[in-house]
Design a protein around this motif. Structure first.
Motif, PDB file in Angstrom:
ATOM      1  N   MET A 133       0.837  -1.189   0.000  1.00  0.00           N
ATOM      2  CA  MET A 133       0.000   0.000   0.000  1.00  0.00           C
ATOM      3  C   MET A 133       0.877   1.247   0.000  1.00  0.00           C
ATOM      4  N   ILE A 134       0.503   2.219  -0.809  1.00  0.00           N
ATOM      5  CA  ILE A 134       1.300   3.446  -0.943  1.00  0.00           C
ATOM      6  C   ILE A 134       0.900   4.443   0.148  1.00  0.00           C
ATOM      7  N   SER A 135       1.906   5.095   0.719  1.00  0.00           N
ATOM      8  CA  SER A 135       1.618   6.058   1.787  1.00  0.00           C
ATOM      9  C   SER A 135       1.111   7.360   1.170  1.00  0.00           C
ATOM     10  N   ARG A 136       0.516   8.173   2.021  1.00  0.00           N
ATOM     11  CA  ARG A 136       0.019   9.478   1.550  1.00  0.00           C
ATOM     12  C   ARG A 136       1.172  10.331   1.011  1.00  0.00           C
ATOM     13  N   ARG A 137       2.305  10.287   1.736  1.00  0.00           N
ATOM     14  CA  ARG A 137       3.480  11.047   1.319  1.00  0.00           C
ATOM     15  C   ARG A 137       4.012  10.550  -0.030  1.00  0.00           C
ATOM     16  N   GLY A 138       4.079   9.239  -0.170  1.00  0.00           N
ATOM     17  CA  GLY A 138       4.542   8.640  -1.419  1.00  0.00           C
ATOM     18  C   GLY A 138       3.616   9.003  -2.572  1.00  0.00           C
ATOM     19  N   PHE A 139       2.332   9.041  -2.313  1.00  0.00           N
ATOM     20  CA  PHE A 139       1.348   9.393  -3.349  1.00  0.00           C
ATOM     21  C   PHE A 139       1.596  10.814  -3.851  1.00  0.00           C
ATOM     22  N   PHE A 140       1.768  11.775  -2.898  1.00  0.00           N
ATOM     23  CA  PHE A 140       1.984  13.177  -3.310  1.00  0.00           C
ATOM     24  C   PHE A 140       3.315  13.365  -4.038  1.00  0.00           C
ATOM     25  N   GLU A 141       4.329  12.609  -3.605  1.00  0.00           N
ATOM     26  CA  GLU A 141       5.627  12.704  -4.308  1.00  0.00           C
ATOM     27  C   GLU A 141       5.500  12.223  -5.746  1.00  0.00           C
ATOM     28  N   THR A 142       4.730  11.159  -5.926  1.00  0.00           N
ATOM     29  CA  THR A 142       4.529  10.632  -7.285  1.00  0.00           C
ATOM     30  C   THR A 142       3.756  11.626  -8.143  1.00  0.00           C
ATOM     31  N   VAL A 143       2.693  12.219  -7.576  1.00  0.00           N
ATOM     32  CA  VAL A 143       1.888  13.200  -8.326  1.00  0.00           C
ATOM     33  C   VAL A 143       2.753  14.394  -8.721  1.00  0.00           C
ATOM     34  N   ILE A 144       3.555  14.889  -7.791  1.00  0.00           N
ATOM     35  CA  ILE A 144       4.418  16.048  -8.086  1.00  0.00           C
ATOM     36  C   ILE A 144       5.429  15.694  -9.174  1.00  0.00           C
ATOM     37  N   ALA A 145       6.003  14.503  -9.107  1.00  0.00           N
ATOM     38  CA  ALA A 145       6.978  14.088 -10.114  1.00  0.00           C
ATOM     39  C   ALA A 145       6.325  13.999 -11.492  1.00  0.00           C
ATOM     40  N   VAL A 146       5.101  13.466 -11.566  1.00  0.00           N
ATOM     41  CA  VAL A 146       4.406  13.335 -12.851  1.00  0.00           C
ATOM     42  C   VAL A 146       4.077  14.725 -13.414  1.00  0.00           C
ATOM     43  N   VAL A 147       3.555  15.614 -12.543  1.00  0.00           N
ATOM     44  CA  VAL A 147       3.204  16.968 -13.003  1.00  0.00           C
ATOM     45  C   VAL A 147       4.459  17.701 -13.477  1.00  0.00           C
ATOM     46  N   ALA A 148       5.563  17.597 -12.726  1.00  0.00           N
ATOM     47  CA  ALA A 148       6.815  18.263 -13.127  1.00  0.00           C
ATOM     48  C   ALA A 148       7.309  17.709 -14.458  1.00  0.00           C
ATOM     49  N   GLY A 149       7.154  16.406 -14.664  1.00  0.00           N
ATOM     50  CA  GLY A 149       7.586  15.792 -15.921  1.00  0.00           C
ATOM     51  C   GLY A 149       6.770  16.302 -17.098  1.00  0.00           C
ATOM     52  N   VAL A 150       5.453  16.398 -16.913  1.00  0.00           N
ATOM     53  CA  VAL A 150       4.575  16.875 -17.994  1.00  0.00           C
ATOM     54  C   VAL A 150       4.901  18.332 -18.330  1.00  0.00           C
ATOM     55  N   VAL A 151       5.073  19.174 -17.296  1.00  0.00           N
ATOM     56  CA  VAL A 151       5.392  20.587 -17.529  1.00  0.00           C
ATOM     57  C   VAL A 151       6.744  20.717 -18.226  1.00  0.00           C
ATOM     58  N   GLY A 152       7.722  19.953 -17.767  1.00  0.00           N
ATOM     59  CA  GLY A 152       9.059  20.003 -18.368  1.00  0.00           C
ATOM     60  C   GLY A 152       9.030  19.589 -19.825  1.00  0.00           C
ATOM     61  N   LEU A 153       8.303  18.537 -20.134  1.00  0.00           N
ATOM     62  CA  LEU A 153       8.193  18.065 -21.518  1.00  0.00           C
ATOM     63  C   LEU A 153       7.483  19.099 -22.381  1.00  0.00           C
TER      64      LEU A 153
END
Ligand code: FES
Length: 165
Positions: free
Chosen positions: A1-21
């Motif tokens: 099970m993914i922690s709340r902190r891990g979930f937000f880190e993943t969301v931030i990484a995905v959003v940063a990747g999309v913006v960067g691309l």
């Protein structure tokens, strides 16, 4: 099970990747596109046509400004101009069609001669002798108000066909 902190880190990484691309694609196009475009040149004024005597090729110099990608360069360039009649002028690229040496007009022999490998061209640009695979390259010409204009272009050396580069 993914922690709340891990979930937000993943969301931030995905959003940063999309913006960067999203930013990098137009930036890459902006940087690379000019380098892919063909060199642009315009009409160059070579002066009054009275400076040319019929049947006497003349070397004409001009300052060539070229945009090569983002790089703007100016160099002294020359061409060979031949006046056949009042309104008929041929202008040749100064580059030998064999391997790209500069050739000259030999007034004694009445022909163009390349010192590198001995190609000889007639005043009409035809190959008379030597290894040149095609006639001298002609350039686009126009005459306006008694002045001669050309578009300076370069062509591949060593090929039977005239191919712009
Ligand atoms: Fe002119 Fe070879 S470059 S003859």
């Amino acid at each position: 099970m993914i922690s709340r902190r891990g979930f937000f880190e993943t969301v931030i990484a995905v959003v940063a990747g999309v913006v960067g691309l999203g930013l990098s694609i137009p930036l890459a196009g902006y940087s690379i596109w000019p380098a892919l475009k063909k060199r642009e040149t315009g009409w160059v004024d070579l002066g009054p046509i009275e400076q040319l005597k019929s049947g006497e090729p003349k070397q004409l110099e001009f300052l060539a400004t070229q945009m090569d990608g983002w790089l703007k360069t100016s160099i002294t360039q020359w061409v060979w101009a031949v006046r056949h009649s009042d309104e008929e002028i041929t202008v040749y690229s100064p580059i030998c069609t064999h391997l790209g040496c500069g050739y000259h007009w030999d007034p004694g022999e009445g022909q163009f001669a390349c010192p590198c490998h001995g190609s000889i061209f007639s005043i009409d640009g035809k190959v008379l002798a030597g290894p040149a695979p095609r006639p001298l390259d002609t350039l686009p010409v126009k005459i306006e108000n008694g002045r001669l204009f050309i578009t300076y272009e370069q062509f591949k050396s060593g090929t039977k066909e005239k191919v712009a580069i």
